[in-house]
Design a protein around this motif. Structure first.
Motif, short mmCIF file in Angstrom:
data_model
loop_
_atom_site.label_atom_id
_atom_site.label_comp_id
_atom_site.label_asym_id
_atom_site.label_seq_id
_atom_site.Cartn_x
_atom_site.Cartn_y
_atom_site.Cartn_z
N UNK A 9 60.35 58.53 28.65
CA UNK A 9 59.44 59.63 28.93
C UNK A 9 59.60 60.79 27.95
N UNK A 10 60.70 60.80 27.21
CA UNK A 10 60.95 61.89 26.27
C UNK A 10 61.37 61.32 24.92
N UNK A 11 61.25 62.16 23.91
CA UNK A 11 61.66 61.78 22.55
C UNK A 11 62.62 62.85 22.05
N UNK A 12 63.78 62.42 21.57
CA UNK A 12 64.77 63.38 21.08
C UNK A 12 64.73 63.45 19.56
N UNK A 59 56.86 62.84 26.29
CA UNK A 59 55.91 62.00 25.57
C UNK A 59 54.58 61.96 26.32
N UNK A 60 53.84 63.04 26.20
CA UNK A 60 52.51 63.10 26.80
C UNK A 60 51.57 63.74 25.79
N UNK A 61 50.30 63.39 25.87
CA UNK A 61 49.33 63.97 24.95
C UNK A 61 49.28 65.49 25.11
N UNK A 62 49.31 65.95 26.34
CA UNK A 62 49.24 67.39 26.60
C UNK A 62 50.37 68.13 25.91
N UNK A 65 50.16 67.95 21.94
CA UNK A 65 49.10 68.78 21.37
C UNK A 65 49.60 70.16 20.97
N UNK A 66 50.80 70.51 21.42
CA UNK A 66 51.39 71.79 21.03
C UNK A 66 51.88 71.76 19.58
N UNK A 67 52.09 70.55 19.03
CA UNK A 67 52.59 70.44 17.66
C UNK A 67 51.61 71.00 16.63
N UNK A 68 50.31 70.61 16.64
CA UNK A 68 49.39 71.22 15.67
C UNK A 68 49.22 72.72 15.86
N UNK A 69 49.36 73.19 17.10
CA UNK A 69 49.30 74.64 17.34
C UNK A 69 50.48 75.32 16.65
N UNK A 103 55.79 51.83 24.91
CA UNK A 103 54.72 50.98 25.41
C UNK A 103 53.37 51.37 24.82
N UNK A 104 53.14 52.66 24.63
CA UNK A 104 51.87 53.11 24.08
C UNK A 104 52.08 54.34 23.21
N UNK A 105 51.09 54.61 22.40
CA UNK A 105 51.14 55.73 21.46
C UNK A 105 50.63 56.99 22.15
N UNK A 106 51.51 57.94 22.46
CA UNK A 106 51.07 59.16 23.17
C UNK A 106 50.30 60.12 22.28
#
Length: 302
Positions: A9-12, A59-62, A65-69, A103-106
């Motif tokens: 659920x998370x990426x370090x 690991x969520x799209x929401x 999305x803070x990265x480009x900000x 499993x999938x690309x967030x």
């Protein structure tokens, strides 16, 4: 294995660091070294962002999305570079999915809204032109090269592409004076004023002599591509730097504004239509003149 992936659920930052080199090594099999280097830089910044979030991110799209900000507000990265960095991050997640680590690309649906484009390229003011030439002064090879490029674009209307395609042999001295003989689909002669010619000679004097005729007129001086032909993106980046140094921040002004301003000034100075068409080429003539007319900047009868 799938069950284990469902639990991720998370990426370090450590997880990114552990897999980036392997990802880039696989990327290098069918991508250029320049692309690999760009992806490496993008992922280094992504890792830094993860560290600033406390060392791990959900690991969520929401959340991603803070990265480009962050890129826009904290690192002041251009819109085009943000798009490039997001592509690198998305491809990294594709790799993690392919390696059965996720499993999938967030990040697959993360997009940045297109940047609104101004209706036309901004025309520089007399004061802005003065500031540009002031900040371009210097005696080291890079400054001399950039000043020569600035003169060719802002005084003679050469485009970024023409800057990159000119060879040393295109610089000619005739009974009529100095000129650039630009060969292409539409061969044309660009007469050089004294200031532009002297800026070119000052830069060329820093080059290893004698200069072979087929060598590019403007060479890269960076460590990765030293002495190679300049790329359009490099010309654009160097001229953008001069605009920033001159504190020219109007949204409608871009590096392309340099050649557009040159065309506008030549018309204001009374250059005949046929002479302008011969100097900048028929396609650019009709395109730029019609644009200037539509914006009310020149006489509609021109």
């Amino acid at each position: 294995m799938l069950k284990d992936r469902d639990l991720v659920k998370t990426l370090t930052a450590d997880a990114i660091l552990a897999r980036v080199d392997f990802f880039l090594s696989t990327l290098a099999q069918d991508r250029s070294q320049a692309t690999v280097n760009t992806y490496r830089k993008a992922l280094e910044i992504f890792e830094l962002w993860v560290l600033e979030q406390g060392g791990d991110v959900e690991l969520s799209q929401e959340n991603l999305e803070k990265f480009p900000v962050y890129l826009k507000t904290e690192r002041h990265v251009s819109h085009a570079t943000i798009q490039t960095y997001l592509t690198a991050v998305r491809q990294f997640f594709v790799f993690l999915v392919r390696e059965r680590l996720l499993q999938e690309n967030p990040a697959k649906n993360i997009r940045v809204k297109p940047q609104p484009r101004p209706l036309g390229r901004g025309i520089l003011t007399e004061d802005e032109i003065k500031r540009l030439f002031e900040v371009s002064e210097g005696r080291d090879p890079i400054r001399l090269r950039d000043r020569a490029i600035l003169c060719c674009m802002l005084r003679k209307g050469l485009s970024e592409t023409e800057i990159t395609k000119c060879n040393y042999e295109n610089l000619e001295r005739t009974l009529m004076g100095e000129e650039l003989n630009i060969r292409g689909e539409n061969r044309r002669i660009v007469p050089l004023d004294r200031r532009t010619y002297e800026s070119l000679r000052a830069y060329l004097a820093t080059r290893r002599q004698p200069i072979p005729p087929k060598d590019p007129l403007f060479q890269s001086l960076g460590t990765r591509e030293k002495y190679e032909r300049l790329k359009v993106r490099t010309v654009r980046s160097r001229m953008r730097r001069l605009l920033d140094l001159a504190m020219i921040t109007r949204v409608e002004v871009s590096p392309q504004s340099l050649s557009h301003t040159a065309i506008y000034l030549m018309i204001q100075q009374g250059i005949p239509k046929d002479a302008l068409k011969e100097q900048i080429g028929p396609y650019r003539f009709y395109h730029r003149v019609n644009d200037l007319k539509s914006r009310g900047l020149i006489d509609p009868s021109y």
